[in-house]
Design a protein around this motif. Sequence first.
Motif, PDB file in Angstrom:
ATOM      1  N   GLY A 215      -2.815  -3.888  15.535  1.00 41.32           N
ATOM      2  CA  GLY A 215      -2.338  -3.566  16.867  1.00 41.32           C
ATOM      3  C   GLY A 215      -1.142  -4.412  17.244  1.00 41.32           C
ATOM      4  N   SER A 216      -0.539  -4.088  18.383  1.00 45.45           N
ATOM      5  CA  SER A 216       0.536  -4.881  18.968  1.00 45.45           C
ATOM      6  C   SER A 216       0.684  -4.460  20.422  1.00 45.45           C
ATOM      7  N   VAL A 217       1.449  -5.226  21.164  1.00 44.43           N
ATOM      8  CA  VAL A 217       1.681  -4.881  22.568  1.00 44.43           C
ATOM      9  C   VAL A 217       2.443  -3.567  22.671  1.00 44.43           C
ATOM     10  N   GLN A 218       3.431  -3.384  21.813  1.00 45.29           N
ATOM     11  CA  GLN A 218       4.200  -2.137  21.810  1.00 45.29           C
ATOM     12  C   GLN A 218       3.374  -1.010  21.188  1.00 45.29           C
ATOM     13  N   ARG A 219       3.315   0.112  21.878  1.00 45.88           N
ATOM     14  CA  ARG A 219       2.529   1.244  21.402  1.00 45.88           C
ATOM     15  C   ARG A 219       3.278   2.027  20.332  1.00 45.88           C
ATOM     16  N   THR A 220       2.529   2.533  19.375  1.00 47.21           N
ATOM     17  CA  THR A 220       3.085   3.491  18.434  1.00 47.21           C
ATOM     18  C   THR A 220       2.969   4.893  19.042  1.00 47.21           C
ATOM     19  N   ARG A 221       3.623   5.843  18.429  1.00 44.97           N
ATOM     20  CA  ARG A 221       3.556   7.214  18.922  1.00 44.97           C
ATOM     21  C   ARG A 221       2.133   7.761  18.832  1.00 44.97           C
ATOM     22  N   SER A 222       1.455   7.494  17.716  1.00 44.02           N
ATOM     23  CA  SER A 222       0.094   8.023  17.564  1.00 44.02           C
ATOM     24  C   SER A 222      -0.866   7.391  18.563  1.00 44.02           C
ATOM     25  N   PRO A 272      -2.820  -8.203  -4.680  1.00 44.09           N
ATOM     26  CA  PRO A 272      -3.174  -7.322  -5.795  1.00 44.09           C
ATOM     27  C   PRO A 272      -2.780  -5.900  -5.453  1.00 44.09           C
ATOM     28  N   PRO A 273      -2.896  -4.956  -6.358  1.00 46.97           N
ATOM     29  CA  PRO A 273      -2.652  -3.548  -6.021  1.00 46.97           C
ATOM     30  C   PRO A 273      -3.565  -3.110  -4.880  1.00 46.97           C
ATOM     31  N   LEU A 274      -3.007  -2.275  -3.994  1.00 43.71           N
ATOM     32  CA  LEU A 274      -3.744  -1.825  -2.815  1.00 43.71           C
ATOM     33  C   LEU A 274      -3.878  -0.308  -2.809  1.00 43.71           C
ATOM     34  N   LEU A 275      -5.017   0.150  -2.312  1.00 42.00           N
ATOM     35  CA  LEU A 275      -5.226   1.553  -1.968  1.00 42.00           C
ATOM     36  C   LEU A 275      -5.468   1.591  -0.468  1.00 42.00           C
ATOM     37  N   VAL A 276      -4.663   2.368   0.271  1.00 38.71           N
ATOM     38  CA  VAL A 276      -4.790   2.447   1.730  1.00 38.71           C
ATOM     39  C   VAL A 276      -5.072   3.888   2.112  1.00 38.71           C
ATOM     40  N   ALA A 277      -6.182   4.108   2.812  1.00 36.34           N
ATOM     41  CA  ALA A 277      -6.571   5.439   3.276  1.00 36.34           C
ATOM     42  C   ALA A 277      -6.248   5.576   4.759  1.00 36.34           C
ATOM     43  N   ILE A 278      -5.616   6.700   5.119  1.00 39.16           N
ATOM     44  CA  ILE A 278      -5.166   6.954   6.485  1.00 39.16           C
ATOM     45  C   ILE A 278      -5.692   8.305   6.942  1.00 39.16           C
ATOM     46  N   GLY A 279      -6.163   8.372   8.175  1.00 32.28           N
ATOM     47  CA  GLY A 279      -6.591   9.632   8.765  1.00 32.28           C
ATOM     48  C   GLY A 279      -5.456  10.275   9.535  1.00 32.28           C
ATOM     49  N   GLY A 280      -5.194  11.544   9.271  1.00 38.59           N
ATOM     50  CA  GLY A 280      -4.069  12.224   9.911  1.00 38.59           C
ATOM     51  C   GLY A 280      -4.227  12.407  11.408  1.00 38.59           C
ATOM     52  N   ARG A 281      -5.459  12.326  11.911  1.00 39.79           N
ATOM     53  CA  ARG A 281      -5.711  12.453  13.346  1.00 39.79           C
ATOM     54  C   ARG A 281      -6.238  11.153  13.945  1.00 39.79           C
ATOM     55  N   ASP A 282      -6.061  10.082  13.204  1.00 44.51           N
ATOM     56  CA  ASP A 282      -6.518   8.763  13.639  1.00 44.51           C
ATOM     57  C   ASP A 282      -5.433   8.121  14.495  1.00 44.51           C
ATOM     58  N   LEU A 284      -4.723   5.170  14.669  1.00 47.18           N
ATOM     59  CA  LEU A 284      -4.124   4.069  13.920  1.00 47.18           C
ATOM     60  C   LEU A 284      -3.214   4.529  12.790  1.00 47.18           C
ATOM     61  N   ARG A 285      -2.975   5.834  12.671  1.00 42.65           N
ATOM     62  CA  ARG A 285      -2.257   6.339  11.494  1.00 42.65           C
ATOM     63  C   ARG A 285      -0.827   5.781  11.388  1.00 42.65           C
ATOM     64  N   ASP A 286      -0.108   5.668  12.510  1.00 36.65           N
ATOM     65  CA  ASP A 286       1.264   5.162  12.438  1.00 36.65           C
ATOM     66  C   ASP A 286       1.289   3.713  11.977  1.00 36.65           C
ATOM     67  N   ARG A 287       0.337   2.915  12.447  1.00 33.14           N
ATOM     68  CA  ARG A 287       0.286   1.522  12.005  1.00 33.14           C
ATOM     69  C   ARG A 287      -0.044   1.442  10.515  1.00 33.14           C
ATOM     70  N   GLY A 288      -0.920   2.327  10.051  1.00 34.72           N
ATOM     71  CA  GLY A 288      -1.231   2.347   8.630  1.00 34.72           C
ATOM     72  C   GLY A 288      -0.016   2.676   7.786  1.00 34.72           C
TER      73      GLY A 288
END
Length: 351
Positions: A215-222, A272-282, A284-288
């Motif tokens: 999170g942050s003080v500034q909002r993302t679009r999502s 290390p190598p990362l796998l990041v899963a994002i929900g299209g209707r979440d 938090l998606r923009d932050r991801g």
Amino acid sequence: MSQFSPLKIEDSTDPEEVVNVSGVLKLYRDGSIFRLEDPQMFVKASLEGEDGVASKDVVLNEKLGLWVRLYLPSSHLQQQTEKRRLPLIVYFHGGGFCLASPALPDYHNFTLKLAASVGAIVISVAYRLAPEHRLPAAYDDCIKALQWVSSHAVDGGDFERDLWLDFQADFSRVYLLGDSAGGNIANHVLLQCGGVEAWSPMRVRGAIFVQPYFGSVQRTRSESECPPDAWLSLQLSDAGWRLSLPVGSDRDHPFSNPWSPEAPKLEEAPLPPLLVAIGGRDMLRDRGHDYCESLKQCGKSVEVVVFEEEEHAFYALKPHCDSSERLMEKISHFISSSLSEAVIHITDVAG
């Protein structure tokens, strides 16, 4: 069927209530806290091999209330041999730092399925919760849990050893996995452990972040466009940060905002190598997406998988849907194919 129902910040008729999260968590003006602990909402560990996986609880620090739940595919339960050791997944559950534990049915069932699908030992960490224990308490607890795991890879040490790990775990194939707040925890654990000497015997081969909570003080679009009836609403997310961040902090604190000037520099971290899963209707998606793009710009190895139709915590709400099955397949494939030499070593980390 999932035990979860959507959590909302509710209006209260009680003038002494400051926060009421669907009656599950209540914070009062005098500083007292109520958290629902209905025994019907929780399940016990099982040594009978539930769903082909045995589980048991181990207390690491009784004073802190720190414990873990271990999961072992039942076919290995009686095989006390070093010839066929299993990869090890250390799991940090979600809940906005304020709710849940490894014993919640949704998380218990998720880890059962994870152990069976991947063919791995899974350790689910019951870290301290906010607001009683604000951050960095959860980070400290999860680092202590990793220290306990790592102690099994060497002779001696200050921790009591567990036979499942001693005889079954492959400490050269360790992975971190966190969902939501747990993804945030995994990120901070990796960043805090980045300076450990390379001779450590335990090697973290990769990490999986599922819809990580930043999170942050500034909002993302999502965030700005998030509907109020979403599983994770902006109101609920903000409440989580208010209750979990150090008193007096805002959402630009480095615990929340990985781009904060005070946060560890991602480009300097030996991740290390990362796998990041994002929900299209979440929400938090923009932050991801921003987090993954920042890592890619730093030259880090990041695989991104997007589940376009899914909201936050879909893997717990709908464990048998196509997206949840695909997530499990992605995790399994990531672990089985992760052969990178970019590893982190974790031992003797200051808690």
